[in-house]
Write a protein that holds these residues in place. Sequence first.
Motif, short mmCIF file in Angstrom:
data_model
loop_
_atom_site.label_atom_id
_atom_site.label_comp_id
_atom_site.label_asym_id
_atom_site.label_seq_id
_atom_site.Cartn_x
_atom_site.Cartn_y
_atom_site.Cartn_z
N ILE B 103 -15.85 90.59 10.26
CA ILE B 103 -16.93 90.18 9.36
C ILE B 103 -17.97 91.30 9.19
CG2 ILE B 103 -18.79 88.52 9.01
CD1 ILE B 103 -16.47 86.86 8.95
N LEU B 104 -18.45 91.81 10.30
CA LEU B 104 -19.48 92.85 10.21
C LEU B 104 -18.93 94.10 9.55
CD1 LEU B 104 -21.41 92.60 13.59
CD2 LEU B 104 -22.16 91.99 11.29
N ILE B 105 -17.66 94.41 9.87
CA ILE B 105 -17.05 95.62 9.33
C ILE B 105 -16.91 95.52 7.82
CG2 ILE B 105 -14.90 96.96 9.39
CD1 ILE B 105 -16.54 97.20 11.93
N VAL B 106 -16.44 94.37 7.35
CA VAL B 106 -16.21 94.21 5.92
C VAL B 106 -17.52 94.10 5.14
CG1 VAL B 106 -15.33 92.62 4.19
CG2 VAL B 106 -13.89 93.34 6.07
N THR B 107 -18.51 93.42 5.74
CA THR B 107 -19.79 93.33 5.03
C THR B 107 -20.52 94.67 5.04
OG1 THR B 107 -20.78 92.41 7.03
CG2 THR B 107 -20.17 90.86 5.32
N LYS B 108 -19.99 95.64 5.77
CA LYS B 108 -20.54 97.00 5.69
C LYS B 108 -19.89 97.78 4.57
CE LYS B 108 -23.23 98.08 9.35
NZ LYS B 108 -23.62 96.72 9.38
N MET B 110 -16.41 98.07 4.18
CA MET B 110 -15.08 98.60 4.55
C MET B 110 -14.04 98.09 3.56
SD MET B 110 -13.62 100.31 6.97
CE MET B 110 -12.13 100.52 7.89
#
Lengths: 300, 262
Positions: B103-108, B110
């Motif tokens: 979640i955090l990675i994609v909302t950054k 990615m």
Amino acid sequence: MDMLTLSHVSKAFGEHTVIDDLSFSVAEHSVFGFIGRNGAGKTTTINMILGLLRQDAGEIWVNQEPVHYGQTTTNRYVGYLPDVPEFYDFMTPKEYLSLCGDITGMQKAQKNNRITELLELVGLDGINKHIHGFSRGMKQRLGIAQALLNQPLLLICDEPTSALDPLGRKEFLDILSDARQYTTIIFSTHILSDVERICDEIALLNNGKIALCGTLDEIKGLHQGSCLEIVFDSDRDAAAFQGIFPATKQLSDVRLSFDKTTKTDMLHMMQYLAEHHIQIQRMELLEATLEELFMEVISE
Amino acid sequence: MKQLTTFLRKELLYTIRTGRLLILTILFILFGVMSPAIAKLTPWLMEMMSDSLAETGIMITEMEVNALTSWTQFYKNIPIALIVFILMFSNIMTQEYQRGTLILIVTKGMKHSAIVIAKGIVLCFLWTAGYWLAFAITYWYNAYFWNNSIASNIGFSAASFYLLGLWLLSLILLFSVVFTSYSNVLLASGGCFLTVYLLGLFPKLENYLPVKLLQCTNLLFEGSSRPDYYYAVGITLVLCVVNITASILAFNRRTRLKAASQ
Ligand SMILES: Nc1ncnc2c1ncn2[C@@H]1O[C@H](COP(=O)(O)OP(=O)(O)OP(=O)(O)O)[C@@H](O)[C@H]1O
Ligand SMILES: [Mg+2]
């Protein structure tokens, strides 16, 4: 300018409508408190803003750009702190932040400076162990650091303070207050004292709609007239005063309480007291707390 | 590109820090040593037992052991290493869903494709390195004890089994994108393999399916012909490409990055 706009957004899970024709916008550089009880749909709304969940109807704009479900480009403006942030726990905080910085394409020198700065800000500097051994509060601190990493235009925090101890909570709110210089903050919570401490604007979500929305002062102003309490020196004075201004409640022989009193009412009473030389110990206008207001709205 | 290398670094760090790389290295060294060791020890074991066997009336004739015995052992054992590898790495995607770490990675920002490609590269790299390590060790021992020239098509048969492994890993990758739980990934991949295996029992289909590559041991002996395997090799290669492409496309469309158990 509005940093975030929701227009007629609806979302249902099966039969259960969670968000029902929701519209609101958040102005740039404000701190927006998004309030609602458990299950009100705060997280659902946030997930739609992040493009993690598809709305059934309506549109969402971040920084004037439409949000698309899936891999939305608007996320480059957004810093997100989930209610329970999950990291790669075989990494140290520094390594994790570095990973995040590389994903967003930060320059190396700038990234390293920012990481040092943020780790210090959230009080995780010098902690070189793997995230695996972190407490919830420590994870929350790392969570705010990663959300602020690339100085987002819009910072979305989902119940950020619920895992923190009172000191941690105060520190966290201070961090948010500092961050508002360069960002707009949306902050979902059910802790109203936090809201009163830092929010400029609040919206109360109830039954999938905004039940109450506005600045803190506006909302408090809505509730016309607060409760006035007078404590007299003697019970005789109190009884006599009752004859002129009927009290709503007599709390004790010398203590009277008047509901729905405005400041003008209060002046009248003071004038009467002065003219008749009635001595009192204390007179106090008790403002309705947010809590009372919300209870009132929700129970309607 | 930067995102891909970043995520690759993270994946490698994961295999190293969780001890998976060490376990894999030991596993494949073990499987490399095992085959020549078993071949070498067989005559000696037989001799040890021959006395007791003679009492029961079984006569043991002198057994001849050579590089072929060792290679045959190799292809008997290496499927176990492949299974262990698959069991170890089938959660490569699902554990990200289960924990919600994407979640955090994609909302950054990615790219989804970078995530799948990085996972695919890591799987492929580890299998390649491990498999050929085991192969090299066996090859070296065989050359040392006996003579490898007795076996034909050593390289081709080794590549065949390697390719079969790649096909299975591409299935794992595809089902990892589709399912959010480890057991479903295993079941689906296992089911796929079994179906293809059963189809391979029809003589007409046999030469056109990846499972044909399981028979690569036969190539070591004289008399079997390589062209019989060309269709299977080609088709397996195509299937790998199809699976990987499908994984990328499916993951691009996937938006639920956290398993339902919230
Ligand atoms: N994936 C889902 N499938 C079905 N129902 C869901 C799903 N996600 C949320 N819900 C339902 O939607 C409602 C709103 O949930 P949501 O998580 O948005 O609430 P919340 O305001 O964030 O609550 P909390 O304060 O507890 O975090 C709940 O009734 C929940 O059961
Ligand atoms: Mg929530």
